[in-house]
Motif scaffolding. Structure first.
Motif, PDB file in Angstrom:
ATOM      1  N   PRO A   6      -3.191   9.124   3.478  1.00 35.55           N
ATOM      2  CA  PRO A   6      -2.346   8.424   2.504  1.00 35.55           C
ATOM      3  C   PRO A   6      -3.060   8.073   1.199  1.00 35.55           C
ATOM      4  O   PRO A   6      -2.505   8.212   0.111  1.00 35.55           O
ATOM      5  CB  PRO A   6      -1.921   7.151   3.252  1.00 35.55           C
ATOM      6  N   LEU A   7      -4.326   7.644   1.288  1.00 32.50           N
ATOM      7  CA  LEU A   7      -5.057   7.262   0.073  1.00 32.50           C
ATOM      8  C   LEU A   7      -5.279   8.476  -0.844  1.00 32.50           C
ATOM      9  O   LEU A   7      -5.230   8.366  -2.070  1.00 32.50           O
ATOM     10  CB  LEU A   7      -6.398   6.620   0.467  1.00 32.50           C
ATOM     11  N   ARG A   9      -3.289  11.094  -0.895  1.00 33.43           N
ATOM     12  CA  ARG A   9      -1.969  11.419  -1.477  1.00 33.43           C
ATOM     13  C   ARG A   9      -1.717  10.558  -2.714  1.00 33.43           C
ATOM     14  O   ARG A   9      -1.200  11.020  -3.722  1.00 33.43           O
ATOM     15  CB  ARG A   9      -0.865  11.172  -0.436  1.00 33.43           C
ATOM     16  N   ARG A  10      -2.116   9.274  -2.596  1.00 34.87           N
ATOM     17  CA  ARG A  10      -1.935   8.368  -3.727  1.00 34.87           C
ATOM     18  C   ARG A  10      -2.743   8.862  -4.948  1.00 34.87           C
ATOM     19  O   ARG A  10      -2.258   8.858  -6.070  1.00 34.87           O
ATOM     20  CB  ARG A  10      -2.427   6.984  -3.289  1.00 34.87           C
ATOM     21  N   ALA A  11      -3.974   9.274  -4.692  1.00 37.15           N
ATOM     22  CA  ALA A  11      -4.816   9.789  -5.784  1.00 37.15           C
ATOM     23  C   ALA A  11      -4.191  11.051  -6.394  1.00 37.15           C
ATOM     24  O   ALA A  11      -4.219  11.242  -7.613  1.00 37.15           O
ATOM     25  CB  ALA A  11      -6.230  10.065  -5.267  1.00 37.15           C
ATOM     26  N   HIS A  12      -3.613  11.911  -5.549  1.00 38.01           N
ATOM     27  CA  HIS A  12      -2.975  13.133  -6.071  1.00 38.01           C
ATOM     28  C   HIS A  12      -1.786  12.779  -6.969  1.00 38.01           C
ATOM     29  O   HIS A  12      -1.577  13.404  -8.016  1.00 38.01           O
ATOM     30  CB  HIS A  12      -2.492  14.015  -4.917  1.00 38.01           C
ATOM     31  N   THR A  13      -1.026  11.755  -6.565  1.00 35.58           N
ATOM     32  CA  THR A  13       0.142  11.351  -7.366  1.00 35.58           C
ATOM     33  C   THR A  13      -0.316  10.880  -8.746  1.00 35.58           C
ATOM     34  O   THR A  13       0.260  11.242  -9.776  1.00 35.58           O
ATOM     35  CB  THR A  13       0.901  10.206  -6.638  1.00 35.58           C
ATOM     36  N   VAL A  14      -1.399  10.096  -8.765  1.00 34.78           N
ATOM     37  CA  VAL A  14      -1.923   9.595 -10.043  1.00 34.78           C
ATOM     38  C   VAL A  14      -2.476  10.770 -10.873  1.00 34.78           C
ATOM     39  O   VAL A  14      -2.271  10.840 -12.091  1.00 34.78           O
ATOM     40  CB  VAL A  14      -2.991   8.509  -9.795  1.00 34.78           C
ATOM     41  N   ALA A  64     -11.326   8.808  -2.901  1.00 35.60           N
ATOM     42  CA  ALA A  64     -10.328   8.444  -1.883  1.00 35.60           C
ATOM     43  C   ALA A  64     -10.674   9.078  -0.533  1.00 35.60           C
ATOM     44  O   ALA A  64     -10.558   8.439   0.518  1.00 35.60           O
ATOM     45  CB  ALA A  64      -8.937   8.878  -2.343  1.00 35.60           C
ATOM     46  N   GLU A  91      -6.798   1.888  -9.981  1.00 31.97           N
ATOM     47  CA  GLU A  91      -5.437   1.662  -9.457  1.00 31.97           C
ATOM     48  C   GLU A  91      -5.319   2.280  -8.048  1.00 31.97           C
ATOM     49  O   GLU A  91      -4.834   1.634  -7.123  1.00 31.97           O
ATOM     50  CB  GLU A  91      -4.458   2.313 -10.440  1.00 31.97           C
ATOM     51  N   VAL A  92      -5.841   3.484  -7.882  1.00 30.67           N
ATOM     52  CA  VAL A  92      -5.756   4.163  -6.569  1.00 30.67           C
ATOM     53  C   VAL A  92      -6.518   3.374  -5.503  1.00 30.67           C
ATOM     54  O   VAL A  92      -6.073   3.229  -4.367  1.00 30.67           O
ATOM     55  CB  VAL A  92      -6.362   5.593  -6.675  1.00 30.67           C
TER      56      VAL A  92
END
Ligand SMILES: C[S@@+](CC[C@H](N)C(=O)[O-])C[C@H]1O[C@@H](n2cnc3c(N)ncnc32)[C@H](O)[C@@H]1O
Length: 195
Positions: A6-7, A9-14, A64, A91-92
């Protein structure tokens, strides 16, 4: 194995939001590939009570991978020159204990935090021999964005002399190998400091 934590994925979104490439881009910096991230996670998971350093945070993709795998009590310091990217990484990683994202020149900052159990050298033009000096004995140095020799054009000078490979395979303080990633198109170098 294709599922991302999940972490990450969050970095990829950013990264997508900022237009920071998620595939290896020969024209500029890009985020670590999943094969590199998984390898870093394996090493980070073994850093009990240790210290991890990263030169060049980007937006925090490699961070991440490592932060999600490192044991409680381990510290991770990552340094990025570009303030926009550093703040995106903050932020990530905002909820990750033990992780510090610093804006600045990576080598100068990390030289003051040495020695490290794991160093991921992914930004800046530091002298590789000096990087080895930042490892504790038993610590690991990782460099990615290497093309397997068989995939290089026949006339590529890197077939006979690649500055990245040279340091890993000639520095007497390191025991090193090249690891070809599961995509078979990219590899990384890893060395353990033994003296
Ligand atoms: C390949 S990207 C990093 C990717 C990131 N490690 C990851 O896993 O997704 C390289 C980054 O290094 C940064 N950089 C370049 N020179 C630097 C320096 N001297 N100190 C810190 N960061 C630097 C660039 O701004 C860029 O964001």
């Amino acid at each position: 194995m294709d599922e991302l934590p999940p972490l990450v994925r969050r970095a990829h979104t950013v990264a997508e939001r900022l237009g920071f490439p998620l595939t290896r881009d020969q024209s500029g910096p890009s985020a670590s590939l999943p094969g590199v991230g998984r390898f870093l996670a394996v090493l980070a998971a073994g850093c009990a009570d240790g210290r991890i350093g990263e030169l060049g945070t980007g937006v925090g993709v490699g961070t991440a991978w490592m932060a999600g795998a490192m044991p409680v009590g381990c510290e991770l310091v990552t340094v990025e020159l570009d303030e926009l990217r550093a703040s995106a990484a903050r932020e990530v990683l905002a909820d990750e204990p033990g992780v510090e994202v610093i804006t600045g020149d990576a080598f100068s900052v990390l030289a003051e935090r040495a020695p490290f159990d794991l160093l991921f050298a992914d930004g800046g033009k530091s002298d590789p021999a000096a990087l080895v000096g930042l490892l504790r004995i038993g610590g690991r140095l990782v460099v990615d964005d290497v093309t397997p020799t068989q995939l290089l054009p026949p006339d590529s000078p890197y077939r006979t002399d690649d500055p990245k490979r040279r340091i890993f395979f000639t520095d007497p303080r390191l025991v090193s190998t090249e690891v070809v990633l599961p995509d078979l198109r990219n590899s990384l170098l890893v060395g353990t400091r033994v003296r």
